[in-house]
Motif scaffolding. Sequence first.
Motif, mmCIF file in Angstrom:
data_model
loop_
_atom_site.group_PDB
_atom_site.id
_atom_site.type_symbol
_atom_site.label_atom_id
_atom_site.label_comp_id
_atom_site.label_asym_id
_atom_site.label_seq_id
_atom_site.Cartn_x
_atom_site.Cartn_y
_atom_site.Cartn_z
ATOM 1 N N ARG A 236 2.877 1.498 -11.410
ATOM 2 C CA ARG A 236 2.551 2.604 -10.522
ATOM 3 C C ARG A 236 1.998 2.104 -9.191
ATOM 4 N NH1 ARG A 236 0.438 8.470 -12.086
ATOM 5 N NH2 ARG A 236 0.637 9.272 -9.987
ATOM 6 N N GLU A 237 2.456 2.789 -8.116
ATOM 7 C CA GLU A 237 2.000 2.453 -6.766
ATOM 8 C C GLU A 237 0.500 2.655 -6.628
ATOM 9 O OE1 GLU A 237 5.189 4.248 -4.133
ATOM 10 O OE2 GLU A 237 3.434 4.036 -2.826
ATOM 11 N N PHE B 126 6.687 9.178 -9.445
ATOM 12 C CA PHE B 126 6.390 8.143 -10.445
ATOM 13 C C PHE B 126 6.885 8.587 -11.827
ATOM 14 C CE2 PHE B 126 3.469 6.188 -13.611
ATOM 15 C CZ PHE B 126 3.950 4.894 -13.483
ATOM 16 N N TYR B 127 6.723 9.865 -12.119
ATOM 17 C CA TYR B 127 7.166 10.381 -13.413
ATOM 18 C C TYR B 127 8.670 10.137 -13.588
ATOM 19 C CZ TYR B 127 7.118 13.553 -17.459
ATOM 20 O OH TYR B 127 7.209 14.086 -18.721
ATOM 21 N N GLY C 87 7.576 8.256 -0.336
ATOM 22 C CA GLY C 87 6.783 7.755 -1.436
ATOM 23 C C GLY C 87 5.444 8.420 -1.514
ATOM 24 N N THR D 29 0.848 -1.188 0.000
ATOM 25 C CA THR D 29 0.000 0.000 0.000
ATOM 26 C C THR D 29 0.883 1.237 0.000
ATOM 27 O OG1 THR D 29 -0.042 0.181 2.380
ATOM 28 C CG2 THR D 29 -1.746 -1.184 1.382
ATOM 29 N N ASP D 30 0.298 2.358 -0.317
ATOM 30 C CA ASP D 30 1.028 3.627 -0.332
ATOM 31 C C ASP D 30 1.712 3.871 0.995
ATOM 32 O OD1 ASP D 30 0.268 4.085 -2.808
ATOM 33 O OD2 ASP D 30 -0.817 5.956 -2.444
ATOM 34 N N PHE E 250 2.696 10.087 -20.773
ATOM 35 C CA PHE E 250 1.645 10.388 -19.798
ATOM 36 C C PHE E 250 0.489 11.167 -20.398
ATOM 37 C CE2 PHE E 250 3.306 9.526 -15.388
ATOM 38 C CZ PHE E 250 4.461 8.876 -15.778
ATOM 39 N N LYS F 160 4.583 1.533 2.039
ATOM 40 C CA LYS F 160 5.721 1.831 1.181
ATOM 41 C C LYS F 160 6.422 3.092 1.683
ATOM 42 C CE LYS F 160 7.931 1.551 -2.849
ATOM 43 N NZ LYS F 160 7.907 0.683 -3.969
ATOM 44 N N GLN G 243 10.531 7.941 -11.918
ATOM 45 C CA GLN G 243 10.809 6.509 -11.934
ATOM 46 C C GLN G 243 10.445 5.887 -13.274
ATOM 47 O OE1 GLN G 243 8.784 5.599 -8.018
ATOM 48 N NE2 GLN G 243 10.432 4.097 -8.031
ATOM 49 N N PRO H 157 9.001 0.493 -10.792
ATOM 50 C CA PRO H 157 8.764 1.217 -12.043
ATOM 51 C C PRO H 157 10.060 1.533 -12.808
ATOM 52 C CG PRO H 157 7.563 2.259 -10.235
ATOM 53 C CD PRO H 157 8.383 1.167 -9.633
ATOM 54 N N ASP H 158 11.132 1.889 -12.063
ATOM 55 C CA ASP H 158 12.367 2.272 -12.763
ATOM 56 C C ASP H 158 13.023 1.075 -13.446
ATOM 57 O OD1 ASP H 158 12.541 2.090 -9.776
ATOM 58 O OD2 ASP H 158 14.683 1.890 -10.184
ATOM 59 N N ASP I 142 15.848 5.793 -10.237
ATOM 60 C CA ASP I 142 15.376 5.089 -9.043
ATOM 61 C C ASP I 142 14.858 6.072 -7.989
ATOM 62 O OD1 ASP I 142 17.478 5.968 -7.355
ATOM 63 O OD2 ASP I 142 18.759 4.316 -7.997
ATOM 64 N N MET I 143 14.189 5.527 -6.993
ATOM 65 C CA MET I 143 13.504 6.326 -5.976
ATOM 66 C C MET I 143 14.430 7.343 -5.318
ATOM 67 S SD MET I 143 10.516 6.474 -4.272
ATOM 68 C CE MET I 143 9.638 5.225 -3.373
ATOM 69 N N GLU J 128 3.534 12.153 -5.190
ATOM 70 C CA GLU J 128 3.692 10.799 -5.691
ATOM 71 C C GLU J 128 3.751 10.838 -7.221
ATOM 72 O OE1 GLU J 128 2.712 6.976 -7.116
ATOM 73 O OE2 GLU J 128 1.141 8.494 -7.112
ATOM 74 N N ASP J 129 3.030 11.796 -7.800
ATOM 75 C CA ASP J 129 3.040 11.983 -9.257
ATOM 76 C C ASP J 129 4.442 12.274 -9.774
ATOM 77 O OD1 ASP J 129 0.362 11.594 -9.510
ATOM 78 O OD2 ASP J 129 -0.162 13.717 -9.703
ATOM 79 N N GLN J 130 5.120 13.202 -9.080
ATOM 80 C CA GLN J 130 6.475 13.577 -9.506
ATOM 81 C C GLN J 130 7.425 12.382 -9.399
ATOM 82 O OE1 GLN J 130 7.206 16.865 -6.876
ATOM 83 N NE2 GLN J 130 6.823 18.375 -8.483
ATOM 84 N N ILE K 140 3.828 15.524 -15.813
ATOM 85 C CA ILE K 140 4.003 16.145 -14.492
ATOM 86 C C ILE K 140 5.071 17.237 -14.537
ATOM 87 C CG2 ILE K 140 4.546 15.632 -12.067
ATOM 88 C CD1 ILE K 140 2.041 14.195 -13.142
#
Lengths: 484, 251
Positions: B51-52, A435-436, A484, A2-3, B85, A6, A438, B73-74, A443-444, A431-433, B89
């Motif tokens: 995506r999470e 994911f974009y 995250g 879950t969000d 997208f 994580k 990634q 994802p990466d 990586d995170m 979270e949008d930024q 973003i």
Amino acid sequence: MTDESKEKDVLQEVTSGEYKYGFFTDIEADQAPKGLSEDIIRFISAKKEEPEWLLEFRLKAYRHWLTIEEPDWALLKHPPIDYQDIIYYSAPKKKKELSSLDEVDPELLDTFNKLGISLEEQKHLAGVAVDAVVDSVSVKTTFQETLKKHDIIFSSFSEAVQEHPDLVKKYLGSVVPYTDNYFAALNSAVFTDGSFCFIPKGVRCPIELSTYFRINAANTGQFERTLIVAEEGGYVSYLEGCTAPMRDENQLHAAIVELIALDNAEIKYSTVQNWYPGDKNGKGGIYNFVTKRGLCKGNSSKISWTQVETGSAITWKYPSCILLGDNSVGEFYSVAVTNNFQQADTGTKMMHLGKNTKSTIISKGISAGHSNNSYRGMVRVGKRAENARNFSQCDSLLLGDKCGAHTFPYIKTNNPTAIVEHEATTSKISEDQLFYCQQRGIDMEKSIGLIVNGYAKEVLNKLPMEFAVEAQKLLAITLEGSVG
Amino acid sequence: MLLNIKDLHVSIGDKEIIKGFNLSVNKGEVHAIMGPNGTGKSTLAAAITGREGYEITKGEIFFKDELINEWEPDKRANEGVFLSFQYPIEIPGVSMTNFMRTALNAKREYMGQPPMSAGEFLKRMEEKKKLVDIQSKLTNRSVNEGFSGGEKKKNEIFQMAMLEPSLAILDETDSGLDIDALKVVAKGVNQLKSEDNAFVIITHYQRLLDYIVPDFVHVMYDGRIVKSGGKGLAIELENSGYEWIKEQFGA
């Protein structure tokens, strides 16, 4: 996953980010016994072979300090500091004068190499003059010869006391008097070294000047003083960096920086502060209580503070400008990052006294873990300050939901022509930024570094080029793992 | 086979959105996925890219014959999955140039290659910018900040050109584009199309398909594919709308 779980996971990672400068160098030290008294102050003064007036200054400061209390208005919590449990003087042993790098203790040179500051390298590549202060004593000032050609004085504070006592006497305590606050009084009583810089009339310092501070010995406090004077039309860009070994007990750092700019002079002061912040449970770390103030004494003078604050368990620091000269300009650019259990209460004061004075405040706070990050700023416009202008922007970025961001802006204007603007925002890394980034293969951790650096860019851009890169890396390291 | 999705079920929170989705995509193919709003098209894209918050409750996604359900994802991106997208973003303070360089070098590091030299990188930027008719000033700006709707979409295609993915998913890339921008986007895609890559084009309308000709058209409804066909199916949908699908497959 879950969000939320994580996020927790990632936060776990942030909080376990390791301090990379936590080594201890085994150098023999010449130390005073623990504790503070008039005798200790006389001991320090005698060690440094100081003139009588300076001892008097110290003793007056000490006697004043005894009458006042530690301030409690900041949003900071810490157990009481036992001032008798601190060693107020510690110097790496090796008394003789150093004139070349070959003579510096190899262990010490190794320390600098670990810090990524090779004196040699800096000398040749960056063209930066470095004064390094370990524990209490200035170890090495490079680039003296080049500076001499321009009649610029850049030396350790102790040396300046010996070589230029009149200048030191004239300006010492003129911007931050020992009566200013508790920690200023303490510093004035026990300061051991620091840097002194004097830019004569009409001289633009051709190189960046730099000081590195390091606390090495255990149970020591570091109390350095920096005094920079730029005469009419002078210019200097100055950078300080600081680190300390990892220790379980807290260590005290209480410094004073005084800047004086005469007519048309400009002083740019940048700090990359990376004192040991304590471990992930909040154990250990430096208590950083610092008084920094610049006086724009002359007309059209300018003082600019840029700080990147990533270290220390506690940061209490408000680099300020007194805009006394007409048309003088004060600037404050700050990035303060707190993680784990770090606490920062930092900001600035802009005191508009002269006509047409201008000030800009850009503050970017970034909080993660269980940390607390406060911006505290004051803009004051005096009666005489016709057409004073201030613009303040205070942004806070939160990583996770256990940290805090606070903004305390105080505004006082006594002149109706003043224009004072204040903007503030608080946001979370979206979270949008993440994911974009990634989705593009980043990586995170790198994504967070990228986003945070973007957020702080306005301030990082104000740093001298070679240090901006260092600061960017530091931001990423401090937040390793984040959110995250 | 490049992409193979078997009996995929995806939930957001407690709500199941994708309900038994199957799709096979081979190299060199262009697939269009069409369907009414709220039918799970974007959820599908999110699930493929990892995506999470999009939980795969059942089924498998294979990419280049590897099960990627649990991949970050990466990792998926570096293996060659790219998403254009629907709503790109903004990342303030991070220049497009820096962003692309970081992304490209992340991929190279993943592949065990050294970082690209600055010169080589800039050359590649120039070359790919031309492909989608992107102005130089855009790449100096922060990622998507202050870009118009059309510029954002072109910028997605530009990034795709830079990263050279083997599977590109275009999520409603045509929405909000005027006809000129649409042509530019289509031109970009057509030039990037090769025997070694594949495209999955998610769209509500068939007009993009006038410029990018699909090999397969799939109609998605209520979380799964209800009809597949060739290019003709798209035209059929254009003429008859989605009502008949709702009538035939609706609950």
